[in-house]
Design a protein around this motif. Structure first.
Motif, PDB file in Angstrom:
ATOM      1  N   CYS A  17       0.836  -1.192   0.000  1.00  0.00           N
ATOM      2  CA  CYS A  17       0.000   0.000   0.000  1.00  0.00           C
ATOM      3  C   CYS A  17       0.881   1.256   0.000  1.00  0.00           C
ATOM      4  O   CYS A  17       1.763   1.405   0.843  1.00  0.00           O
ATOM      5  CB  CYS A  17      -0.903   0.005   1.224  1.00  0.00           C
ATOM      6  SG  CYS A  17      -1.871   1.511   1.371  1.00  0.00           S
TER       7      CYS A  17
ATOM      8  N   CYS B 179      -0.203   3.583   3.531  1.00  0.00           N
ATOM      9  CA  CYS B 179       0.161   3.217   4.913  1.00  0.00           C
ATOM     10  C   CYS B 179       1.285   2.185   4.974  1.00  0.00           C
ATOM     11  O   CYS B 179       1.771   1.859   6.052  1.00  0.00           O
ATOM     12  CB  CYS B 179      -1.065   2.705   5.661  1.00  0.00           C
ATOM     13  SG  CYS B 179      -1.559   1.036   5.195  1.00  0.00           S
TER      14      CYS B 179
ATOM     15  N   CYS C 209      -6.611  -1.868   0.497  1.00  0.00           N
ATOM     16  CA  CYS C 209      -5.812  -2.043   1.712  1.00  0.00           C
ATOM     17  C   CYS C 209      -6.756  -2.188   2.906  1.00  0.00           C
ATOM     18  O   CYS C 209      -7.632  -1.353   3.119  1.00  0.00           O
ATOM     19  CB  CYS C 209      -4.884  -0.846   1.910  1.00  0.00           C
ATOM     20  SG  CYS C 209      -3.969  -0.911   3.464  1.00  0.00           S
TER      21      CYS C 209
ATOM     22  N   CYS D 269      -6.005   0.981   5.474  1.00  0.00           N
ATOM     23  CA  CYS D 269      -6.323   2.394   5.206  1.00  0.00           C
ATOM     24  C   CYS D 269      -7.341   2.593   4.083  1.00  0.00           C
ATOM     25  O   CYS D 269      -7.684   3.727   3.757  1.00  0.00           O
ATOM     26  CB  CYS D 269      -5.047   3.179   4.907  1.00  0.00           C
ATOM     27  SG  CYS D 269      -4.383   2.862   3.267  1.00  0.00           S
TER      28      CYS D 269
END
Ligand SMILES: [Zn+2]
Length: 280
Positions: free
Chosen positions: A22, A25, A45, A48
């Protein structure tokens, strides 16, 4: 030099082998989100909620492909855009005669948007993914000092040689702009294409002067069009890598240090525009 057909065949034959983490994050914990009509797989994700394409084309292959100065895909996209304002020949017929005036009007809106939030005068601007240089040409005509970077090597050659613009080949982090050297950085229909959106925002933050602005425009998945069309929505196809929502785009711009000042993503809009400020 690849012909257009060869380039297309190369793209189709190339397998998606890169499974990224990701970009927002850093988690390596995404779940399947949607398989798009063109076969591309999107993941979300779990930590997040960022949605992105995974797997995707291997980055080094993709960058080499996009950068080839004499790649005829680059040549044709560039010449079509300069002559008609659109990359694909099939879209030329639907362009209004005064398309360039419309482009200038849009450029003016970008400058006005920036001025409305910035805490310093707007005298210089760097455009990331500057295309064929329409925005920086218009900004130069408006009296600004301008520069841009772009991966399409042929377009950069044309911008430098034919238009006399300060355009550089490469990603933002590669072109080596001095820290706090620009009043504003713009990214119009760019951030969905890059493999490193957070790095780009962080780099934009570094080169922007305190009180300066960031302008970002892209499409967004928390829109009615996505609800209606889902996997058939053409914005989700392979050449878009990141599929931001209002929340994830705002979060990423904030993570880079900017303060989002204006967020325009009304219920009827498929796109999103964020104008942010680098704190004084
Ligand atoms: Zn994440």
């Amino acid at each position: 030099m690849l012909t257009i057909d060869e380039a297309r065949a190369a793209l189709q034959a190339r397998e998606f082998t890169d499974f990224p983490e990701c970009a927002l994050c850093g988690a390596d914990d995404a779940e399947p989100f949607l398989t798009v009509d063109d076969g591309c797989k999107l993941v979300k994700c779990k930590r997040c909620s960022l949605v992105y394409t995974s797997p995707r084309f291997d980055e080094s292959w993709w960058e080499r492909f996009v950068r080839e100065e004499d790649n005829s895909r680059n040549v044709s996209f560039t010449e079509n855009r300069l002559a008609h304002g659109v990359a694909l020949r099939r879209n030329v017929a639907s362009q209004p005669e005064d398309w360039r005036a419309h482009v200038t009007k849009k450029s003016q809106i970008v400058l006005d948007d920036l001025r409305s939030v910035m805490k310093r005068p707007l005298t210089s601007l760097h455009d990331v993914g500057c295309g064929v240089g329409f925005l920086i040409s218009d900004a130069r005509d408006a009296g600004l000092e301008v520069s841009g970077n772009e991966l399409n090597g042929y377009a950069v050659k044309v911008m430098c040689e034919r238009l006399g613009l300060d355009a550089r080949v490469g990603s933002l982090h590669e072109v080596g702009l001095a820290s706090e050297s620009r009043d504003a950085v713009t990214m119009t229909d760019y951030i969905e294409h890059t493999y490193h959106p957070l790095r780009d925002f962080q780099e934009a933050f570094r080169i922007t002067r305190p009180g300066g602005g960031l302008f970002v425009h892209t499409f967004r998945i928390d829109c009615r069009k996505f609800e209606e069309k889902g996997a058939a929505w053409d914005m989700l196809r392979w050449n878009h890598v990141y599929h931001f929502s209002t929340q994830t785009l705002t979060a990423m711009i904030t993570a880079a240090g900017f303060e989002p000042a204006t967020i325009i993503a009304g219920p009827r809009r498929n796109d999103i525009k964020i104008i942010a400020v680098k704190p004084l």
